[in-house]
Write an enzyme that holds these catalytic residues in place. Structure first.
Site, short mmCIF file in Angstrom:
data_model
loop_
_atom_site.label_atom_id
_atom_site.label_comp_id
_atom_site.label_asym_id
_atom_site.label_seq_id
_atom_site.Cartn_x
_atom_site.Cartn_y
_atom_site.Cartn_z
N HIS A 62 17.58 38.57 27.84
CA HIS A 62 17.10 37.79 26.70
C HIS A 62 15.91 38.43 25.99
CE1 HIS A 62 13.41 36.35 28.73
NE2 HIS A 62 14.14 36.47 29.82
N ASP A 63 15.95 38.39 24.66
CA ASP A 63 14.83 38.78 23.80
C ASP A 63 14.49 40.27 23.88
OD1 ASP A 63 14.09 36.00 22.87
OD2 ASP A 63 13.79 35.74 25.02
N GLY B 205 14.09 40.92 30.48
CA GLY B 205 13.75 40.17 29.29
C GLY B 205 12.55 40.75 28.54
#
Length: 262
Positions: free
Chosen positions: A118-119, A136
């Site tokens: 994520h991200d 992440g």
């Protein structure tokens, strides 16, 4: 070309000349642009944005919800740029409220079993070899190459034109233009071969090597090294990029060579 054995949500936005092979699953709130090929058994989940002329190989999963306990179902995206190749069983999770999106740039190659969490923000022309694991909120700048089975710690920043050896645990920021590897990760010289392939001159490469002598080979701390670099090295795009990277590093940059213990 819609394959009758594929599932495509009626709200997905797919360009007319996208090739979709059997047993593909495409969810709602997905955009796939022209010229892209989706091979069998690929899953493209809600929030995915796939650019032009991409090639996605069997078993890949794009846009799955993050493996992050703070994720609360917010609307986020997983974005893939143009001309990127995603090989077998790659996973790219979508973002959280931290950044709202996970991004893989254009002209990238993600080899089999790579994971993008994520991200994370992956630049253009990046190569991640087999089974690279990206945690992440990692940032990987343009033209970086990460060797197979390397693992990148959360929040790490890897600079442009970097080459990291396979099997490396990357827990510190890796400044631009360098080679890195070993255990623990450390500086292994300037990526001169990669830079020459991208039309950097011998003079530019020598200046980059001299800058890293201050940072890694003179026994200076980073602040003193930067002060010397600014005073003694001619101003250039490369010099200023390295200085800015080191000053902005949140996790601290890698160190110089650590000799093997007896």
């Amino acid at each position: 070309m819609k394959q009758p054995l594929a599932y495509i949500h009626p709200e997905a936005k797919i360009a007319p000349n996208v090739v979709i092979e059997p047993f593909v699953s495409i969810d709602k709130n997905v955009v796939i642009e022209e010229g892209t090929t989706i091979a069998s058994n690929v899953t493209i989940m809600e929030g995915s944005r796939i650019g032009k002329n991409c090639k996605i190989f069997p078993g890949a999963v794009i846009g799955a919800v993050p493996q992050d306990l703070k994720f609360a179902g917010e609307e986020t995206t997983a974005e893939i740029g143009d001309n990127t190749t995603i090989r077998e069983c790659v996973t790219v999770n979508r973002g959280t409220k931290a950044k709202g999106k996970t991004v893989v740039g254009s002209n990238c190659l993600l080899m089999a079993y790579t994971h993008i969490a994520h991200d994370a923000i992956v630049g253009n022309n990046v190569i991640l070899a087999n089974a690279v694991q990206v945690a992440g909120e990692v940032v990987i700048d343009d033209f970086a190459i990460i060797g197979g089975t390397s693992a990148i710690h959360q929040f790490v920043h890897i600079g442009a034109h970097v080459m990291v050896a396979g099997g490396t645990l990357i827990g510190k920021d890796v400044p631009p233009y360098v080679k890195a590897g070993r255990e623990r990760i450390s500086y292994a010289g300037v990526n001169s071969i990669g830079l020459r392939r991208r039309s950097y001159t011998n003079e530019q490469i020598r200046d980059i090597q001299n800058i890293y002598r201050y940072l890694f080979q003179m026994g200076l701390n980073n602040s003193d090294a930067i002060e010397r670099i600014e005073a003694e090295m001619p101003a250039s795009k490369e010099r200023d990029e390295i200085i800015l990277f080191v000053r902005n590093s949140q996790r601290g940059i890698i160190k110089g060579y650590y000799p093997d213990k007896a």
